[in-house]
Scaffold this active site. Structure first.
Site, PDB file in Angstrom:
ATOM      1  N   GLU A 170       0.809  -1.227   0.000  1.00 19.67           N
ATOM      2  CA  GLU A 170       0.000   0.000   0.000  1.00 19.67           C
ATOM      3  C   GLU A 170       0.841   1.275   0.000  1.00 19.67           C
ATOM      4  OE1 GLU A 170      -2.768  -0.442   3.249  1.00 19.67           O
ATOM      5  OE2 GLU A 170      -3.426  -2.399   2.548  1.00 19.67           O
ATOM      6  N   ASN A 216       2.160  -5.286  -3.018  1.00 19.04           N
ATOM      7  CA  ASN A 216       0.771  -5.620  -2.684  1.00 19.04           C
ATOM      8  C   ASN A 216      -0.044  -4.345  -2.461  1.00 19.04           C
ATOM      9  OD1 ASN A 216      -1.119  -7.756  -1.930  1.00 19.04           O
ATOM     10  ND2 ASN A 216      -0.996  -6.957   0.160  1.00 19.04           N
ATOM     11  N   HIS A 258     -10.235  -6.295  -1.938  1.00 19.94           N
ATOM     12  CA  HIS A 258     -11.254  -5.962  -0.933  1.00 19.94           C
ATOM     13  C   HIS A 258     -12.395  -5.251  -1.659  1.00 19.94           C
ATOM     14  CE1 HIS A 258      -8.908  -7.075   2.560  1.00 19.94           C
ATOM     15  NE2 HIS A 258      -7.893  -6.354   2.132  1.00 19.94           N
ATOM     16  N   GLU A 289      -6.029 -10.742  -0.687  1.00 20.61           N
ATOM     17  CA  GLU A 289      -6.831 -10.420   0.515  1.00 20.61           C
ATOM     18  C   GLU A 289      -8.314 -10.335   0.160  1.00 20.61           C
ATOM     19  OE1 GLU A 289      -5.361  -6.967   2.607  1.00 20.61           O
ATOM     20  OE2 GLU A 289      -3.274  -7.456   2.216  1.00 20.61           O
ATOM     21  N   ASP A 291     -12.104 -10.262  -0.046  1.00 25.12           N
ATOM     22  CA  ASP A 291     -13.383 -10.351   0.670  1.00 25.12           C
ATOM     23  C   ASP A 291     -14.342  -9.364   0.028  1.00 25.12           C
ATOM     24  OD1 ASP A 291     -12.436  -7.945   1.811  1.00 25.12           O
ATOM     25  OD2 ASP A 291     -12.151  -8.818   3.802  1.00 25.12           O
TER      26      ASP A 291
HETATM   27  O1  G3I Z   1      -4.319  -7.348  19.479  1.00 22.13           O
HETATM   28  C1  G3I Z   1      -5.096  -6.247  19.957  1.00 22.13           C
HETATM   29  C2  G3I Z   1      -5.835  -6.620  21.207  1.00 22.13           C
HETATM   30  O2  G3I Z   1      -4.881  -6.892  22.204  1.00 22.13           O
HETATM   31  C3  G3I Z   1      -6.759  -5.476  21.599  1.00 22.13           C
HETATM   32  O3  G3I Z   1      -7.523  -5.862  22.702  1.00 22.13           O
HETATM   33  C4  G3I Z   1      -7.682  -5.113  20.446  1.00 22.13           C
HETATM   34  C5  G3I Z   1      -8.562  -3.918  20.760  1.00 22.13           C
HETATM   35  O4  G3I Z   1      -8.715  -3.042  19.664  1.00 22.13           O
HETATM   36  O5  G3I Z   1      -6.899  -4.785  19.330  1.00 22.13           O
HETATM   37  C6  G3I Z   1      -6.092  -5.856  18.896  1.00 22.13           C
HETATM   38  O6  G3I Z   1      -5.386  -5.458  17.750  1.00 22.13           O
HETATM   39  C7  G3I Z   1      -6.122  -5.342  16.566  1.00 22.13           C
HETATM   40  C8  G3I Z   1      -5.514  -6.279  15.519  1.00 22.13           C
HETATM   41  O7  G3I Z   1      -6.148  -6.084  14.283  1.00 22.13           O
HETATM   42  C9  G3I Z   1      -5.632  -7.741  15.918  1.00 22.13           C
HETATM   43  O8  G3I Z   1      -6.972  -8.104  15.996  1.00 22.13           O
HETATM   44  C10 G3I Z   1      -6.047  -3.911  16.088  1.00 22.13           C
HETATM   45  O9  G3I Z   1      -6.747  -3.061  16.989  1.00 22.13           O
HETATM   46  C11 G3I Z   1      -6.635  -3.784  14.712  1.00 22.13           C
HETATM   47  O10 G3I Z   1      -6.401  -2.474  14.224  1.00 22.13           O
HETATM   48  C12 G3I Z   1      -5.988  -4.794  13.783  1.00 22.13           C
HETATM   49  O11 G3I Z   1      -6.624  -4.690  12.522  1.00 22.13           O
HETATM   50  C13 G3I Z   1      -5.940  -5.290  11.431  1.00 22.13           C
HETATM   51  C14 G3I Z   1      -5.705  -4.242  10.357  1.00 22.13           C
HETATM   52  O12 G3I Z   1      -5.087  -4.840   9.242  1.00 22.13           O
HETATM   53  C15 G3I Z   1      -4.826  -3.115  10.918  1.00 22.13           C
HETATM   54  O13 G3I Z   1      -4.237  -2.366   9.952  1.00 22.13           O
HETATM   55  C16 G3I Z   1      -6.828  -6.382  10.873  1.00 22.13           C
HETATM   56  O14 G3I Z   1      -6.937  -7.446  11.830  1.00 22.13           O
HETATM   57  C17 G3I Z   1      -6.219  -6.934   9.562  1.00 22.13           C
HETATM   58  O15 G3I Z   1      -7.148  -7.777   8.958  1.00 22.13           O
HETATM   59  C18 G3I Z   1      -5.930  -5.767   8.613  1.00 22.13           C
HETATM   60  O16 G3I Z   1      -5.312  -6.316   7.469  1.00 22.13           O
HETATM   61  C19 G3I Z   1      -4.998  -5.391   6.412  1.00 22.13           C
HETATM   62  C20 G3I Z   1      -3.796  -5.951   5.676  1.00 22.13           C
HETATM   63  O17 G3I Z   1      -2.740  -6.182   6.574  1.00 22.13           O
HETATM   64  C21 G3I Z   1      -3.353  -5.007   4.550  1.00 22.13           C
HETATM   65  N1  G3I Z   1      -4.433  -4.714   3.664  1.00 22.13           N
HETATM   66  C22 G3I Z   1      -5.665  -4.247   4.295  1.00 22.13           C
HETATM   67  C23 G3I Z   1      -6.116  -5.232   5.368  1.00 22.13           C
HETATM   68  C24 G3I Z   1      -7.427  -4.821   5.942  1.00 22.13           C
HETATM   69  O18 G3I Z   1      -7.302  -3.586   6.618  1.00 22.13           O
END
Ligand code: G3I
Length: 397
Positions: A170, A216, A258, A289, A291
């Site tokens: 990105e 990517n 997405h 990715e 969905d």
């Molecule tokens: O691990 C913490 C947890 O300890 C806490 O209690 C909780 C409360 O908010 O947060 C948890 O972390 C979260 C993490 O995912 C694990 O679940 C983060 O807040 C959350 O921001 C994070 O989101 C991820 C996101 O990237 C962040 O940028 C998504 O799971 C993940 O699916 C998403 O993936 C991205 C790809 O890497 C790149 N392309 C886009 C895609 C979707 O956004």
């Protein structure tokens, strides 16, 4: 005479085809393609069918179905979060490899390949890094060295176990950003300038000569105006072309995929054309990715089938567009879902106003949706001459 020759030739061809397509019938039962897993059906084409994995769900003993399906339906896995910088190096100099290693071990046990995600991204960076840059204690020269060290450490740690690395993720803005003219965006471009992209690929290649190295991004499923100032696919195409011309070891383009049912979206031919144009640069492609989210209107949440059914159908159609486009290009090597069940999906947590969800191919109770069936149908009812076996990509020196 001629007619007899035709009949004989036809019979021989039919016999050959029958021999090629014979598949083992288990215990006397006829082969039923609809009963096969996605990964087995994809294998017919040499295609890898993957999913992002939520490692907390994978480890949850109370949720065995997640682990079962992650192992049985998919031939490649991506860590949804555990290979990101904040997860791997939460404290400077102290790496936490265990969660990512566990996923790699799961993949090995299930004969799966691993997509490594992600080496360089502006999100999910550790606080010590962003705070250090913000307060001036980490300057430009040190930052570049930190990035080099990170790429080298991570790629070396997983050397030989990663099929495709998302090296840079990105890096390019969208037309809805400010300024609207497409540009290199985010933390790394702001602090190091766009040259970090080429550097990252070179450093990754030096650490693992065999992994395929991908750029990517999202919103690059199809070409638009053809003007790199506002067509992100064109911008990325020209970036990849220039990197190739400079001898930068980039092997592939990952198109995230997405999608949302509320948008206009693409037709299969437009997406196919984009994949083929990237392949024309000598690059592999992958959907990385996928969905397809929908707005969770009041009606959807209340279970109104008149609101739910059109979304399920539009979702299936969009998954299918990406799958058929991938099948159409023999250089499209893998098709990865960003999670496979609505029980564990990033979408509801991310899109809250208005709420969105139902983005995956299994519902919250692991019932396969229409999208799952249509992906299977696409894999079953395709083959030569328009769908050919995948062409393996050799890493570039
Ligand atoms: O691990 C913490 C947890 O300890 C806490 O209690 C909780 C409360 O908010 O947060 C948890 O972390 C979260 C993490 O995912 C694990 O679940 C983060 O807040 C959350 O921001 C994070 O989101 C991820 C996101 O990237 C962040 O940028 C998504 O799971 C993940 O699916 C998403 O993936 C991205 C790809 O890497 C790149 N392309 C886009 C895609 C979707 O956004």
């Amino acid at each position: 005479m001629r007619l007899r020759r035709w009949i004989a030739a036809g019979a021989a061809a039919a016999a050959t085809l029958a021999a090629l397509t014979v598949t083992p019938a288990t215990a006397g039962r006829p082969y039923d393609p609809t009963a096969q897993s996605l990964r087995d059906l994809a294998k017919r084409h040499g295609l890898y069918l993957g999913t992002a994995v939520d490692t907390a769900a994978l480890a949850d003993a109370a949720d065995p179905r997640y682990r079962e399906l992650a192992g049985s339906e998919f031939s490649t896995v991506t860590a949804e979060n555990e290979m990101k910088w904040e997860s791997l190096e939460p404290t400077r100099g102290t790496y936490n490899w265990a969660p990512a290693d566990q996923l790699v071990a799961f993949a090995t046990a299930h004969h799966q390949r691993v997509r490594g995600h992600v080496l360089v991204w502006h999100n999910q960076l550790p606080a010590w890094l962003t705070a250090g840059v913000a307060d001036g204690s980490i300057g430009t020269t040190e930052l570049r060295q930190i990035l080099r060290d990170h790429i080298t450490a991570v790629v070396t740690h997983f050397k030989g176990r990663i099929w495709q690395w998302d090296v840079v993720n990105e890096a390019v803005s969208d037309p809805w950003d400010t300024p609207a003219t497409l540009h290199y965006k985010g933390f790394w471009a702001e602090h190091l300038g766009p040259g970090y992209v080429a550097d990252a690929f070179r450093w990754a290649r030096a650490a693992d000569p065999k992994a395929l190295l991908f750029y990517n991004d999202y919103n690059i499923e199809a070409f638009g105006s053809g003007n790199p100032a506002n067509d992100k696919t064109q911008f990325v195409y020209e970036m990849a072309r220039d990197l190739r011309a400079q001898g930068v070891p980039i092997d592939g383009i990952g198109s995230q995929g997405h999608l949302g049912t509320q948008y206009g979206n693409f037709d299969t031919f437009g997406v196919s054309e984009a994949l083929k144009k990237f392949a024309g640069l000598g690059l592999a492609t992958a959907f990385t990715e996928v969905d397809v989210r929908s707005q969770l209107t009041e009606g959807v949440r209340a279970g109104d089938s008149a609101e739910i059914n059109p979304r399920l159908q539009a979702s299936a159609a969009n998954f299918s567009v990406l799958m058929r486009a991938c099948l159409s290009s023999p250089h499209c090597l893998s098709f990865t879902l960003w999670g496979f069940t609505d029980k564990h999906s990033w979408v509801p947590g991310w899109f809250t106003d208005p709420p969105e969800g139902v983005a995956t191919v299994y519902d919250e109770n692991y019932r396969p949706k229409l999208a799952y069936q249509e992906l299977k149908a696409d894999l079953i009812y395709s083959g030569p001459p328009f769908v050919l076996p995948r062409v393996p990509q050799q890493p570039r020196r």
